[in-house]
Structure formats: C-alpha cells, structure tokens
Design a protein around this motif. Structure first.
Motif, PDB file in Angstrom:
ATOM      1  N   ASN A 244     -30.377 -36.856 -66.834  1.00 24.55           N
ATOM      2  CA  ASN A 244     -30.094 -38.187 -67.369  1.00 24.55           C
ATOM      3  C   ASN A 244     -31.158 -39.215 -67.022  1.00 24.55           C
ATOM      4  O   ASN A 244     -31.231 -40.264 -67.655  1.00 24.55           O
ATOM      5  CB  ASN A 244     -28.737 -38.680 -66.865  1.00 24.55           C
ATOM      6  CG  ASN A 244     -27.587 -37.836 -67.382  1.00 24.55           C
ATOM      7  OD1 ASN A 244     -27.697 -37.247 -68.450  1.00 24.55           O
ATOM      8  ND2 ASN A 244     -26.510 -37.758 -66.631  1.00 24.55           N
ATOM      9  N   SER A 245     -31.947 -38.938 -65.985  1.00 28.68           N
ATOM     10  CA  SER A 245     -32.885 -39.972 -65.527  1.00 28.68           C
ATOM     11  C   SER A 245     -34.069 -39.333 -64.836  1.00 28.68           C
ATOM     12  O   SER A 245     -34.032 -38.173 -64.436  1.00 28.68           O
ATOM     13  CB  SER A 245     -32.179 -40.945 -64.571  1.00 28.68           C
ATOM     14  OG  SER A 245     -31.616 -40.241 -63.483  1.00 28.68           O
TER      15      SER A 245
ATOM     16  N   TYR B 158     -37.483 -46.346 -62.396  1.00 25.15           N
ATOM     17  CA  TYR B 158     -36.343 -45.504 -62.742  1.00 25.15           C
ATOM     18  C   TYR B 158     -36.163 -45.559 -64.253  1.00 25.15           C
ATOM     19  O   TYR B 158     -35.975 -46.632 -64.833  1.00 25.15           O
ATOM     20  CB  TYR B 158     -35.091 -46.008 -62.026  1.00 25.15           C
ATOM     21  CG  TYR B 158     -33.805 -45.321 -62.410  1.00 25.15           C
ATOM     22  CD1 TYR B 158     -33.375 -44.186 -61.741  1.00 25.15           C
ATOM     23  CD2 TYR B 158     -33.001 -45.824 -63.443  1.00 25.15           C
ATOM     24  CE1 TYR B 158     -32.174 -43.561 -62.083  1.00 25.15           C
ATOM     25  CE2 TYR B 158     -31.812 -45.203 -63.789  1.00 25.15           C
ATOM     26  CZ  TYR B 158     -31.408 -44.072 -63.103  1.00 25.15           C
ATOM     27  OH  TYR B 158     -30.225 -43.458 -63.443  1.00 25.15           O
ATOM     28  N   TYR B 159     -36.241 -44.391 -64.889  1.00 18.04           N
ATOM     29  CA  TYR B 159     -36.116 -44.339 -66.341  1.00 18.04           C
ATOM     30  C   TYR B 159     -34.813 -43.634 -66.703  1.00 18.04           C
ATOM     31  O   TYR B 159     -34.599 -42.477 -66.340  1.00 18.04           O
ATOM     32  CB  TYR B 159     -37.302 -43.600 -66.953  1.00 18.04           C
ATOM     33  CG  TYR B 159     -37.209 -43.406 -68.446  1.00 18.04           C
ATOM     34  CD1 TYR B 159     -37.223 -44.506 -69.314  1.00 18.04           C
ATOM     35  CD2 TYR B 159     -37.113 -42.136 -69.004  1.00 18.04           C
ATOM     36  CE1 TYR B 159     -37.140 -44.335 -70.689  1.00 18.04           C
ATOM     37  CE2 TYR B 159     -37.040 -41.952 -70.375  1.00 18.04           C
ATOM     38  CZ  TYR B 159     -37.047 -43.054 -71.217  1.00 18.04           C
ATOM     39  OH  TYR B 159     -36.965 -42.871 -72.578  1.00 18.04           O
ATOM     40  N   ASP B 160     -33.939 -44.347 -67.407  1.00 16.06           N
ATOM     41  CA  ASP B 160     -32.691 -43.784 -67.919  1.00 16.06           C
ATOM     42  C   ASP B 160     -33.003 -43.094 -69.244  1.00 16.06           C
ATOM     43  O   ASP B 160     -33.283 -43.746 -70.257  1.00 16.06           O
ATOM     44  CB  ASP B 160     -31.657 -44.891 -68.105  1.00 16.06           C
ATOM     45  CG  ASP B 160     -30.272 -44.356 -68.421  1.00 16.06           C
ATOM     46  OD1 ASP B 160     -30.183 -43.442 -69.264  1.00 16.06           O
ATOM     47  OD2 ASP B 160     -29.285 -44.840 -67.842  1.00 16.06           O
TER      48      ASP B 160
ATOM     49  N   GLY C  58     -28.369 -38.617 -60.974  1.00 16.14           N
ATOM     50  CA  GLY C  58     -29.275 -39.663 -61.424  1.00 16.14           C
ATOM     51  C   GLY C  58     -28.836 -41.075 -61.109  1.00 16.14           C
ATOM     52  O   GLY C  58     -29.459 -42.035 -61.572  1.00 16.14           O
ATOM     53  N   LYS C  59     -27.794 -41.231 -60.289  1.00 15.30           N
ATOM     54  CA  LYS C  59     -27.242 -42.560 -60.051  1.00 15.30           C
ATOM     55  C   LYS C  59     -27.701 -43.184 -58.735  1.00 15.30           C
ATOM     56  O   LYS C  59     -27.337 -44.329 -58.443  1.00 15.30           O
ATOM     57  CB  LYS C  59     -25.714 -42.494 -60.073  1.00 15.30           C
ATOM     58  CG  LYS C  59     -25.149 -42.082 -61.435  1.00 15.30           C
ATOM     59  CD  LYS C  59     -23.633 -42.020 -61.401  1.00 15.30           C
ATOM     60  CE  LYS C  59     -23.071 -41.616 -62.762  1.00 15.30           C
ATOM     61  NZ  LYS C  59     -21.588 -41.535 -62.764  1.00 15.30           N
TER      62      LYS C  59
ATOM     63  N   HIS D 291     -28.153 -48.656 -61.386  1.00 13.80           N
ATOM     64  CA  HIS D 291     -27.264 -49.240 -62.390  1.00 13.80           C
ATOM     65  C   HIS D 291     -26.622 -50.541 -61.921  1.00 13.80           C
ATOM     66  O   HIS D 291     -26.371 -51.450 -62.711  1.00 13.80           O
ATOM     67  CB  HIS D 291     -26.192 -48.230 -62.799  1.00 13.80           C
ATOM     68  CG  HIS D 291     -26.749 -47.060 -63.551  1.00 13.80           C
ATOM     69  ND1 HIS D 291     -26.817 -45.792 -63.017  1.00 13.80           N
ATOM     70  CD2 HIS D 291     -27.315 -46.962 -64.781  1.00 13.80           C
ATOM     71  CE1 HIS D 291     -27.369 -44.973 -63.900  1.00 13.80           C
ATOM     72  NE2 HIS D 291     -27.687 -45.666 -64.970  1.00 13.80           N
TER      73      HIS D 291
END
Length: 791
Positions: free
Chosen positions: A148-149, A164-166, A200-201, A252
């Motif tokens: 996801n990232s 950080y790329y989502d 990815g969080k 996030h």
C-alpha cells in the motif's frame, strides 16, 4: 543445485545470491565474474548476463529485473518477461524494488536534472514519476508488505527528508529536518535506514543530535573513574546510542513521537508491533559483566506511556525475548522463566513447581546462569516453547498449562527444534535483534533434532499438531540443517562425522526412503579416515565426563601410537564434525592431518570449579588421558597437547603443572592472569576483568578478593616448572586475548632457557585469515608435534 528426486545436478562454482522464482520455474545466481546465471527449471536451459550487480524475481516469478553496471559506471535496469522473452531497459537506475504482490517495479534514477523515483508497470510498459527533485541523494527505498505504501529518504545540501508515498491514494507525505527541529530541539533526521510497517501505517526512524563543531585544544582521551564504563566504550555508547533517538511517525495522522529518550536511550522492537521495550544500559553499571542489567519498560507507541515490566534484568540476548505479536515478554531470572503480559501488566513464573531445571548449569560459569533456551511461541501465542536439559516444553503464558512434549529425560536423548537460520525470520525484530524469537506452526509438522547423550548419535523427528513425536532417522554422526518441503512430503538435511565427509540427503517421509543428493570430498570415501569411540572417565569428586577418542588410519592393535590431545571446554562433540584435510586452518589444527599420519586424537570434556579454571582443566585433562592410556594403545612417552584461545590458556597452564606431554601448542593464550585482568579487550571495548570474573575464566570475583586463586591458576606464575617444548602463536592485532600475553610467556621461557617458539603473525587477529599464514601455522603445528612427540 540438485533435484530432490532424480539425478539432475548443476555445479555453479563461486556463486552467491541464489534465488528460486516464486513459481519454481526459474533459478538464478551471480558468480564471481559478475555474471547472472539463469536456469529454466523446465528444460534446464541456461542464460548468462554480464556485469550484473543485483537482481530480483517479480512476485509471481514471471519476470526478472537485473541491474547492469559497466566498467564505465553506466547503470541500466534490464527487465525480462521470462515467458515471452520480451526485454525492457531503463537507463541510469541506482536501485529498484518490486511491489510485493503485483508486477510493479519502483526504481531510483539518477538524471541530469535531478534524482527521480518512478513506478514501472510491466503489463503496460509505462513509467510514472513519483518524485523528481535536484537532490544530493535518494536512498533507503522500502515498500510495505501490504504493497500500500513506500518509504524513501531524500537529501539536499546535507539535509534529510523522510518521504512516504501512499500507492493506493497516489499521495506523498514528508517530514523535513525543519519539522523535526520544531518537535525535537537540537535534532535532525539521521542517515540510518528507516523502517516501514507491513501494513504501511507506521514508520520508525532515527533522529540524531546536532553536534556543534568544537575544536579540541589537545588529543587526549579522558577516562573518568566514575563513568559506567571505560572511555572507549563510553565513546561508542554516545556515538551509537545516546546521540540517536528512535522515533515513530504515523503518516496518516501526522503524529510524531519519541520511542527512545534521554532517560531510556535503548529500544528493541518489531516495527509491526505497537510497543517497544526501552531501557538504560548504564543504569546499574559498573557491574563488570559482559552485558548490562537494566529495568525494562514497555512503551506504548500511540500514547507514549512507559510501564515497568521487570527490574534489574540481565540483558544478554538469551535472557529476554519479545513475542512475535508483541503481546508478551518472556524473561529468565532467578533460574525461572517469567512471562509479562503487556495488556494486563502482570508477570507470571511459568516454570514454577516444575521438578526439572531450565537453568543450564552445564556451562559451569559464574554470574547469571544461562537458560537452556526459549526458541519461540506456537501460533497465536497459545504456548511458550522452552527447553530443559533434555526436553521441549509447552507452557501457557498464564502458567496454568505445562506440557512436556518429549521424553528425552527418560530416553537420555536431547530434543531441540530444528531452526532455519537462513530464513528471513531469523531476526524478526527490527531494532535490537538479539531479543528476537520465532513463531512456529504445527499445522505442517515441525522438525526436531535428536542427540543421544550416550552414543552421540543424532537424528531427526517430526512433531505434529497432536504433539506426537515421530522419529524419522538416526545417524552415527551429526544430522542437522533439516528443511521441510512446502507440502510436508520431503525433508532435506546435512550429514557428517569426523571421518565421514559432509553429504546432503533427501528423505521421502511417506516412503521412508533416503536419497543421497550431494557428496562433498567424494574421493575421501576411498580412504581409511580412522574410527572413533566415546570414552568415559570420573574425577576425584565423582564428576562423570566423556571424551572422544579418534583412531589413526589403518590402525593396528599390535602397535602403540602417539596421541594428540585437543582441548577447550567440552570438546567430545567434535567426533561429529567433519573438517576436510587441509592446511588452510584458521587456528592451525586439522584433525585428519594427524589421524592420517599415525596419531590418535583425543577430545576430552572439562568440568570447572569456580575460581580454579586452570586447575580444573589440569584435573579433567590428565584424568581423561589416564583413562585413554588404560587401553595400552598409546605410547605414554609420545603425547602432545594443543589448544587455542581459552584452550590456549588451559594448555599453557597444564604444561606448568605436569610433564605428561612431550610437546604443546598454545594459540592466542592468556598467560599472565594478573596483567590480563587489568587490561582492555579492545575488540569489545571492555575491561578484561569483566570476562575473567563472570565469563569463561570463571573466577566469580575480583582479583583483589582472591589474589591467591589468580596466582595459582596463572601460567606465568609457574613458568619455571615447564619442561614441555611449547609453541606459542598469535596475531599482532589480537586484542580479544591481547597478543602481548603470548610474548610474556615466550620471554619468560627464553629467559629460563626452556624450549619454546613464538609465531607472531603480522596484521592478523585472534584467528588467521590470510591463506599463506593459515598454511604456515598448520604446517608449523604439525611439524612441532612430529619433532617433539614422534621424535
């Protein structure tokens, strides 16, 4: 590389980075000529590509990406569809990573107008630029397991930025040094690699204290007696610990908070868990032990709160582990295992009321008594797995359920879980990996290693979900490195003994059929490499010990033979270890060199009394040799003694106490306990007294409280009694056992007119790495024994 069924084999010398594609259709590696070798496992055809520095298969195994780097330092990425053979090239690529689930590839490009991060879709053949700026560098590319990232660090004019790329949202978030300095005054983003959680969080990274350049008016390193450690270790501690701060970022929500702090500057954690263990290494120092004691706190990464888990805990890696999910901490203290439940904040002694000890008293070392082991947990952390001397145990974390799943104590067999140390899960913790442990799954059975303590035979068994142990096979030698196939039908393992070269076998579990896959040193099978037996002997205090007696090649019972005694601590297990006949030995001893030249070799075990390391070795070794001589197979006038490191110390001491041996070799020995006690182990940046009081020298107290014991066990204190020709050797960069210790013994023997020789190797350390020096040492040791033992 070989098939587990059939006879197909590939020999690919001097190669590394071996990898099978996920679909098992392809194999690749890179040889020492920087050639990538790719083999189609269906038709066994081979392709080679030059100037390849790195490669990787796509998640589904249908693509391979290779980084080609030419002499002109031109770099290009080559992407091949292995099914259609279609090839794409992307120029100026510095690094790349595959998406973990899709055939998407992310690459860092070095362009004239700046550094780019692109996403390349193998299906469409199209690229998309994610990041493009005129930068000094772009590095530490990391993609989350979820896909996801992704995370990377960019640098411009010496300042770092965390990006950080989502991937799902196609959005970019960042943290700059400016933001860090507002949150943590006087700090900046360090160059250490950041880590991205599997989902990815969450991101963990290090900030670093910004140091102002202060010109020193002198070159003196100042050592303060009230510091926790000597200045070299204090300097390393400042550079590696207190000057860095582990930090967490939740992209996030934007939350940034410190994990490590000034008061608790050391952390250990898995990036996928929401807790970390934090502690202060210097809290109880100086303790003069190998590892510090500390109060261990659990930090909640979301709230930042700390909760005390255990006080004054020894922090050697075998004494404390974090469970894979981060729900529990297992720690060994006061000879028991405890489990701290992070949710409830309660500690439970899970080994209480079990009649068998989990403390490894066989080590016979002072200080903190080691456990037999905690390999990990069963799935969902229903049970903690522990070892006692013989058996494998399952214990519930609340201490209510205690299951001994093997019967090794009754069978006199030691059971251990066969662990895959080549697995990516070998160190599952992200930070401070020494506290790692595994999660095991019984659904597909687990492999157990078996060791018969009477015969030294070894075997493998299966442990299934019903806790039933199913022995598979035994060997007169050592079986290890078992690997189970994904379907649970095939087992591959390694087998060896001192007189049996290493071989790789497969075992069909259903058919109970063993198959030889590969035999090393095949030509040696035509030679007599001796035989071996286990010898038992008893010390005056009733202690029972074992030793391995290895016979010379072509042994004749009508002859008497010379004997070489090789010592360290418990060496009898070496009957199961194969070393090919070679002169390229890092410590100069090759057992087959002696066996094939008419010598017996004896590996005795040694029992230790705290405070008497040398005297303990003397009693154990001489009693073992006396037992061997009872067979009348050995000429008691032709015996040699050899040891290295701690074995070198034991050798140097023994020859001051007995004339039993015709010759001796002491490699890198401690010879003067008093000077060594006050010296520094520069490799470890530790005062040597830490190791002498609480580790292998086993004194258990300081020199100042037991001077007589130190003198009584010091070779140099008795050097005038030496009658045995003694060969000493070390490297002139050895600071593990300081090389001057060998010089002390040599100069004393020279002044006393004793027969001695010192081999001091230039630019070598505790063991030898240069082939020419290994060859010289091995031949010198052999010739020393030929001269003074065989005479």
């Amino acid at each position: 590389m070989m098939a587990t069924q059939g006879k197909t084999k590939f020999k690919i010398p001097n190669s590394e980075y071996l990898e099978f594609a996920a679909n098992n259709k392809w194999f690749a590696c890179i040889n020492n000529k920087n050639e990538l070798i790719r083999i189609d496992l269906n038709n066994l055809k081979e392709e080679r590509y030059s100037d390849i520095s790195f490669y990787s298969f796509s998640p589904d195994g249908n693509y391979i990406a290779m980084l080609r780097e030419t002499i002109a330092q031109e770099r290009e990425l080559i992407i091949i569809n292995l099914e259609t053979k279609k090839t794409e090239q992307i120029a100026n690529v510095l690094k790349f990573e595959w998406h973990p689930k899709q055939n998407l590839l992310f690459a860092i490009l070095n362009k004239e107008d700046g550094t780019q991060l692109i996403r390349y879709d193998t299906k469409t053949g199209k690229s998309k630029t994610i990041f493009n700026q005129p930068l000094d560098a772009l590095e530490h590319l990391d993609i989350s397991d979820s896909g996801n990232s992704l995370l990377f660090v960019s640098q411009k004019e010496g300042l770092n930025q965390l990006n950080y790329y989502d991937i799902v949202q196609d959005s970019l978030s960042k943290i700059s040094d400016t933001i860090i300095q507002k949150t943590f005054s006087g700090q900046h983003i360090s160059n250490r690699k950041p880590n991205l959680a599997a989902d990815g969080k969450k991101v963990i990274f290090y900030t670093q204290i910004t140091q102002s350049e202060i010109k020193k008016a002198h070159d003196a390193q100042i050592w303060y007696s009230d510091d926790p450690w000597i200045e070299p270790r204090m300097e390393e501690y400042r550079d590696q610990e207190t000057n860095y701060q582990l930090t967490v970022w939740f992209p996030h929500s934007g939350q940034i908070s410190a994990i490590e702090t000034k008061d608790l500057p050391t952390a250990t954690m898995d990036v996928n868990n929401n807790i970390a263990l934090v502690y202060n290494q210097a809290q109880y120092e100086p303790l003069y032990k190998m590892y510090p004691n500390a109060d261990i706190f659990v930090k909640n990464l979301t709230t930042g709160n700390n909760t005390l888990a255990c006080k004054n805990q020894y922090t050697e890696g075998e004494f404390l582990t974090i469970s894979p999910s981060g729900k529990n901490i297992a720690y060994f203290k006061d000879s028991h295992w405890w489990v701290y439940n992070i949710a409830s904040g309660e500690s439970t002694n899970v080994t209480k009321n079990i009649p068998f000890s989990f403390a490894n008293t066989e080590l016979q070392e002072p200080g903190d008594i080691f456990p037999y082991g905690n390999p990990g947990w069963l799935s969902e952390e229903e049970y903690l797995i522990l070892y006692d001397q013989f058996d494998v145990w399952l214990l519930s974390p609340d201490g209510n359920i205690k299951k001994r799943i093997t019967k090794g104590r009754e069978e006199k067999i030691r059971y251990r879980i066969n662990e895959d140390h080549t697995s990516i899960q070998y160190n599952p913790l992200t930070v401070n990996q020494k506290f790692s442990c595994f999660e095991f799954n019984l659904n597909n059975c687990m492999v157990l290693e078996l060791f018969d303590i009477k015969t030294y035979k070894t075997g493998l068994a299966l442990w299934n979900e019903n806790s039933k142990i199913k022995p598979l096979l035994w060997s007169e030698g050592k079986i290890d490195q078992g690997r189970m196939s994904g379907n649970g039908q095939m087992l591959v393992y390694r087998e060896q003994r001192f007189n049996k070269p290493i071989s790789i076998h497969s075992f069909d579990i259903a058919k109970k059929k063993k198959n030889l896959l590969y035999q090393t040193n095949k030509k040696l099978l035509d030679y007599d490499l001796g035989k071996g037996e286990i010898i038992e002997y008893v010390l005056d205090d009733g202690t029972k010990l074992k030793g391995s007696l290895l016979y010379p090649s072509n042994y004749s019972p009508s002859k008497k033979y010379p004997l070489i005694v090789k010592i360290y601590e418990r060496e009898s297990y070496r009957i199961n270890n194969f070393d090919p006949p070679s002169t390229l030995m890092r410590a100069g001893f090759n057992v087959l060199k002696f066996i094939t030249n008419g010598y017996f070799v004896f590996y005795p075990d040694i029992s230790y009394r705290i405070g008497d390391p040398g005297i303990s070795a003397l009693k154990s070794v001489t009693r073992g040799v006396e037992k061997v001589l009872e067979s009348k197979k050995i000429d008691d006038k032709k015996m040699g003694l050899i040891g290295h490191s701690f074995g070198g110390y034991e050798t140097a001491f023994i020859v001051t106490q007995t004339d039993m041996f015709s010759a001796a070799v002491a490699g890198a020995p401690v010879t003067d306990l008093v000077s060594q006690y006050h010296d520094v182990a520069w490799d470890y940046k530790l005062i040597q007294m830490s190791r002498m009081e609480n580790q292998q020298l086993r004194f258990g107290d300081s020199f100042y409280n037991m001077k007589d014991a130190y003198y009584q066990n010091s070779p140099l204190a008795h050097v005038e009694k030496v009658t045995t020709p003694l060969l000493l050797w070390t490297g002139n960069r050895d600071t593990n056992v300081n090389w001057s210790q060998s010089v002390y013994m040599y100069t004393a023997l020279k002044r006393l007119g004793k027969k001695a020789q010192l081999l001091l190797y230039e630019n070598e350390e505790h063991i030898l790495f240069k082939p020419q020096n290994q060859n010289h040492l091995t031949l010198s040791i052999f010739n020393w024994m030929e001269t003074y033992v065989k005479k």
